[in-house]
Design an enzyme around this catalytic site. Sequence first.
Site, PDB file in Angstrom:
ATOM      1  N   ASP A 164     -23.459  18.576  28.574  1.00 39.24           N
ATOM      2  CA  ASP A 164     -22.902  19.688  29.331  1.00 39.24           C
ATOM      3  C   ASP A 164     -21.428  19.789  28.926  1.00 39.24           C
ATOM      4  O   ASP A 164     -20.843  18.836  28.394  1.00 39.24           O
ATOM      5  CB  ASP A 164     -23.059  19.501  30.843  1.00 39.24           C
ATOM      6  CG  ASP A 164     -22.920  20.849  31.571  1.00 39.24           C
ATOM      7  OD1 ASP A 164     -22.431  21.811  30.950  1.00 39.24           O
ATOM      8  OD2 ASP A 164     -23.304  20.941  32.756  1.00 39.24           O
TER       9      ASP A 164
HETATM   10  C1  BGC Z   1     -22.426  24.334  33.036  1.00 39.67           C
HETATM   11  C2  BGC Z   1     -23.579  24.612  32.082  1.00 39.67           C
HETATM   12  C3  BGC Z   1     -23.175  25.675  31.096  1.00 39.67           C
HETATM   13  C4  BGC Z   1     -21.925  25.222  30.366  1.00 39.67           C
HETATM   14  C5  BGC Z   1     -21.419  26.202  29.341  1.00 39.67           C
HETATM   15  C6  BGC Z   1     -21.136  24.056  32.302  1.00 39.67           C
HETATM   16  O1  BGC Z   1     -20.071  23.998  33.167  1.00 39.67           O
HETATM   17  O2  BGC Z   1     -22.756  23.275  33.881  1.00 39.67           O
HETATM   18  O3  BGC Z   1     -24.718  24.989  32.787  1.00 39.67           O
HETATM   19  O4  BGC Z   1     -24.227  25.946  30.222  1.00 39.67           O
HETATM   20  O5  BGC Z   1     -20.886  25.028  31.312  1.00 39.67           O
HETATM   21  O6  BGC Z   1     -20.915  27.328  29.941  1.00 39.67           O
END
Ligand code: BGC
Length: 740
Positions: free
Chosen positions: A268
Site C-alpha cells: 500500500d
Molecule cells: C490506499 C490504497 C490506494 C493507495 C493509492 C492508499 O492510501 O490505502 O487503497 O490504492 O493509497 O492511492
Amino acid sequence: MFRSLKPVLGFILAGIICLNATAQNKLPVYLDENKPIEERVEDALSRMTLEEKVAMCHAQSKFSSAGVPRLGIPENWATDGPHGIRPEVLWDEWDQAGWTNDSCIAFPALTCLAATWNKDMSLLYGKSIGEEARYRNKNILLGPGVNIYRTPLNGRNFEYMGEDPFLASKMVVPYIHGVQANGVAACVKHFALNNQEIARHTVNVNVDDRALYEIYLPAFKASVQEGQAWAIMGAYNKYKGQWACHNQYLLNDILRGEWGFDGVVVSDWGGVNNTKQAIYNGLDMEFGSWTDGLSEGASNAYENYYLAKPFLKLLQSGEVKEEEVDKKVRNILRLAFRTTMNTKRPWGSFGTPEHAAAGRKIAEEGIVLLQNKNNTLPIDLSKTKRILVVGENAIKPMTVGGGSSSLKAKYEVAPWDGIVKRMGTQADIKYARGYVGDPTSKYNGVVLKRDLTEPRSAEELIAEATQLAKESDLVIFIGGLNKSNNQDCEGHDRKHLELPYNQDKVITELYKANKNLVVVNISGNAVAMPWVNEVPAIVQSWYNGTESGTALASILAGDANPSGKLPFTFPVKLDDNSAHKLGEYPGKEQVTYNEGIFVGYRWTDKEKIKPLFPFGHGLSYTTFAYGKVTADKKGISQSDKITFSVSVKNTGSRDGAEIVQLYISDLKSSLPRPVKELKGFEKVYLKAGEEKTVSFTVDKSALSFFDDKKHDWVAEAGTFEAIVAASATDIKGKVSFDLK
Ligand code: BGC
C-alpha cells in the site's frame, strides 16, 4: 522483360523468407509469446543487471515503477480503483495533474455491487472498469477491496463487499476476470485485516486462526485461486507484530505457500517500513513511501525507498543473496508478460455510454428497498402531483471525496437531477435543503458545478422544509452519509452510528408535517434509524457513480423493480455489533478481535439480537412465495455432493427478481459454530406469475470449519440443516441431512 526478371525476384523472395526466419530464430525467448511464460521470465532475468532488477522493485513516481528500457520491458502504471479510473496526478505528488482527457465513468461503490448479489453484474463491472483502465494505459487497477465489514464505523466499508466471506468471495471473482480480460491486473486489497481506518498505519491486529481463515481470508483466497488475480496489495496494519506489506505469515506462508499465488505483491502507498522485512517477507513492489521533500526531493526520493539503494547496497555487499531480488523480479516480469507485453490484449475504451449504462444497471440492481408500508413506493404519478425533495445528498456530487477512490467523473447525475428528469413533466417537484452537511466545492482539482454553500440556520432550513412538506403529496428525504472525514472516508472512521448534521431531527419534523414520506439513505455503512417505525418507506442507496440519480429515479418511479439485498447487517445500536459489544475497537497499538468468528449476522443470530435490518434483507414491488425445500438425498459422505431445491413464484403483478439464500447450520459440533452460514445464493428473475425452481449443490466444503489445532478444514459427521431464506432472519424452509 518480366520473364528475365523472374529468377531475380525468386532469389529476392527466398532471401526475405530466409532473413525472416533468421530474425524469428533470433527473437529472444522473453519476447516470444509462443514460449511458456516461465521460460520467458528466466530468459529476461538472465539478461538483467543487478541495478535493473532493483529498479523494478520500487516506484519511480507516485503511481508508476520502472521497466527495463534497455530490453524494451515497459514501465508499470497503477491507478485507483476500485470504482473508476483516478485522474492523473503529478509525477511526484498526490495533486491532480489537470489533464483534460482523464474524466472517467464512475461506477457504483463496491457495497452496491455486493448488494446486487448478481455475479453477472460483477463481471460487467470488472469488464467495464478494466476497459477504462486499459484505455488509459494502466496495467494495475488498485482494486477490488474485500476487507470484511467488522464494524459500521469503518470509514472504508463503502469500498468493500460486506460482512459475509461467502458473498464477498463469490462476488469478487467475476470482477477480477472482467478486469484481467483486458490485460490489466486486478490488485486485490488490502491484504489483510485492514478493518478500520483509525490507527491503520500502526495497529497490530490480534485475531484467532479460525476467524482469520473463516472470516477474513476467504475472499482473498477466492481472488487468488478462483479469480487468478495477478496482483495483491498489502495492508497498512500489522499482524503478529509485522507490517502486513512485508509479513512472513500472511505473504510467505499463506498467500504464496498455502494458496500458490504467483502474481505481484504491491505495497500500500507508504506501507513499507523496513528494508530487511521488505526483502524477505514476500513483498515485490514498494510504492508511496514517505519522503520529506527537502533533503529527498523529487529527483532522488525514489532512490531512498527501502527497496531501492538500501536494497542494492545489501545485494552488492553480498549480505543479501541475489536470489532474493530474483524472486521479486520473476513476479514482476510475469506481470509484464500478462499485461503490458501481451500483444493480444484489447485496446479498451473510456467514458463510453456503454460504461455509463453498465453503472446504471448495477446501481438499479443494488439499491435496496428496506421498508415499504402502505405501498408508498413506487410513486404513483397519476395521483402524486406535488413532490418535495429534501436533503443535501439529493444535490451533492458523491463521485468525489472519500480518499484514494475519489474520481473526476465525466458527469454525474445527482438524485435531484435524476428525479426531475424522470418525473418533472408529470409532477411539480420542489426542493428544500433541510440541513447543511459539507458544502466543500473543490476536491483535488475537481471543482463542483453546483454551489453548495447555504447561509441559513438549521431552524430556518427545517421551517422551510416542513412548510413545503405540508403543501406536498409526497416527500422524499435524501440524506445519509457523505465522503467527508469521519463519514464514509479513508483515513478516519465514523464517530457514531447516528446520522450526522441533525438529520434525525429533520426527518422527524418532516414526518410530523407529511406522513407520506420516503427516506433515501445514501451511504456505504449502516446508520441508526430512530424514526424507523414512523417513516413508511425507506430506501438504501449507495455511492452509485455517474448515473446514480438516474438509477434512483427509476427505482422510485417503479421503472426498475428493486432487487438488491443488504450485504451487511444494520444494527439498531452500536452495542448490537460484536466488535463494539466485546471490544476491542479501535484499540490503540493493539486491537483484538475478541468476537472471533461471530461477525455480522453470525453474532446477532447467536445472541438472538433483532437487527434494524438483517443481512440479506431487501424488498420488491412484487411478492414471492417459496415452496417446500427438498434434498436429493438423505445424507452424504465426505466425497459426495448434495442438491437442495426450492420453487419460487412471483405472486404479484410486476416482473421482479428475488435473491434466494442458502444457509447451512451444523446442529452439533465439537467447536462452537455460527447458528448458520451463507453457502449459496441465486438471483432469480421472475415474470409476474412465473415460477422457477432454484437448486444449490454443495459438498463438504460448505459444511466445514477451520480447525485451528489441525490447521485444516474439517467437516464433522453429524446432522446438518439446509435453510432456504429471503434474508438472515426470514427463513422460508429447511431440510436436514447427514454427513457420514
Ligand atoms: C490506499 C490504497 C490506494 C493507495 C493509492 C492508499 O492510501 O490505502 O487503497 O490504492 O493509497 O492511492
